[in-house]
Design a protein around this motif. Sequence first.
Motif, mmCIF file in Angstrom:
data_model
loop_
_atom_site.group_PDB
_atom_site.id
_atom_site.type_symbol
_atom_site.label_atom_id
_atom_site.label_comp_id
_atom_site.label_asym_id
_atom_site.label_seq_id
_atom_site.Cartn_x
_atom_site.Cartn_y
_atom_site.Cartn_z
ATOM 1 N N GLN A 159 0.805 -1.229 0.000
ATOM 2 C CA GLN A 159 0.000 0.000 0.000
ATOM 3 C C GLN A 159 0.838 1.280 0.000
ATOM 4 O O GLN A 159 0.306 2.369 -0.202
ATOM 5 N N ILE A 160 2.144 1.165 0.210
ATOM 6 C CA ILE A 160 2.974 2.372 0.326
ATOM 7 C C ILE A 160 2.900 3.272 -0.908
ATOM 8 O O ILE A 160 2.808 4.499 -0.762
ATOM 9 N N ALA A 207 10.224 4.036 1.607
ATOM 10 C CA ALA A 207 10.944 2.925 0.976
ATOM 11 C C ALA A 207 9.920 1.985 0.355
ATOM 12 O O ALA A 207 8.980 1.556 1.031
ATOM 13 N N ILE A 208 10.112 1.687 -0.935
ATOM 14 C CA ILE A 208 9.136 0.869 -1.663
ATOM 15 C C ILE A 208 9.854 -0.265 -2.388
ATOM 16 O O ILE A 208 10.853 -0.041 -3.073
ATOM 17 N N ASN A 209 9.314 -1.476 -2.240
ATOM 18 C CA ASN A 209 9.843 -2.614 -2.974
ATOM 19 C C ASN A 209 9.632 -2.414 -4.467
ATOM 20 O O ASN A 209 8.628 -1.854 -4.900
ATOM 21 N N THR A 210 10.579 -2.896 -5.272
ATOM 22 C CA THR A 210 10.553 -2.634 -6.711
ATOM 23 C C THR A 210 9.272 -3.105 -7.390
ATOM 24 O O THR A 210 8.735 -2.415 -8.252
ATOM 25 N N ASN A 211 8.790 -4.303 -7.020
ATOM 26 C CA ASN A 211 7.585 -4.797 -7.701
ATOM 27 C C ASN A 211 6.397 -3.871 -7.485
ATOM 28 O O ASN A 211 5.622 -3.584 -8.412
ATOM 29 N N ASP A 255 4.629 -1.341 -10.368
ATOM 30 C CA ASP A 255 3.173 -1.426 -10.494
ATOM 31 C C ASP A 255 2.534 -0.042 -10.452
ATOM 32 O O ASP A 255 1.501 0.198 -11.076
ATOM 33 N N ALA A 256 3.154 0.870 -9.702
ATOM 34 C CA ALA A 256 2.622 2.227 -9.550
ATOM 35 C C ALA A 256 3.231 3.203 -10.544
ATOM 36 O O ALA A 256 3.020 4.416 -10.444
ATOM 37 N N GLY A 257 3.986 2.668 -11.511
ATOM 38 C CA GLY A 257 4.573 3.532 -12.530
ATOM 39 C C GLY A 257 5.869 4.203 -12.111
ATOM 40 O O GLY A 257 6.284 5.188 -12.729
#
Length: 270
Positions: free
Chosen positions: A186-187, A198-202, A206-208
Amino acid sequence: MKNIRILLLGLLLAVIVSGCGNNATGTKTEEEKLIVGATAGPHEQIMEKVKEVAKKDGLDIELKIFSDYILPNKTLADGELDANSYQHQPFLDQFNKDHDTDLVSVGKTILNPMGVYSEDYQSIDDLPKGAKFGLPNDPTNGSRALFILEKAGHIQLANDAKETASLKDIKENPKNLEFIELDAAQIPKQLSEVDAAAINTNFAIDAGLYPKEDAILLESTDSPYTNVIAVRDENKDDAVVKKLVKAYQSDEVKTFIEEEFRGSIIVSWE
């Protein structure tokens, strides 16, 4: 009576023939078909390509797609999957410890370098004092994010924290960053509510968001968080599992990854 005996004999032979069609151990992975789990996004896209390559080698792959990090392992441990591809080794180790399972890695796949993203700042150094920082709330990815920040010099962790660091292990926090733990998936949707996260690559892709182009801080390529293919321990040496690994680690899949993800995902088996 004679006809009944013939009928019973025919049924017995059918059962025997059917049994011979199964493997001696009773595991699905002795067949030329595997049910493989992956998370939606890049892992799914890559496994679709692996499926094409494996088909040429006589292996059929049925994909099951998940939207979280826990169910793919639970489903694998329960025997509803034959393998999965979505997680790094520290996450797998922690899952086994927490759930008393015996899932094992049979091959490296990719590195999804975790990135720090912001809608308001162009550099991690621009974050103001007291900035709100979104952190994945699962232990392994939360630790990973903290180590990225430490390596960049923004916090200091306890010396013995290693790969199990949590917020309580932060010894120095010069900018007094306010850490907010959020569900990893959800980040991206909550990025506007924090100063950086911090966001995981996948989930980023997915969020562009492309790590190489959009991250204000990117994980180093010497990261221990390389992704793996996981199976149950009893199946780790099965020939059909080796076929899966061979298909994944093929030149065809490597080229697909490099072209599709514009350098934001790195192959890790070489």
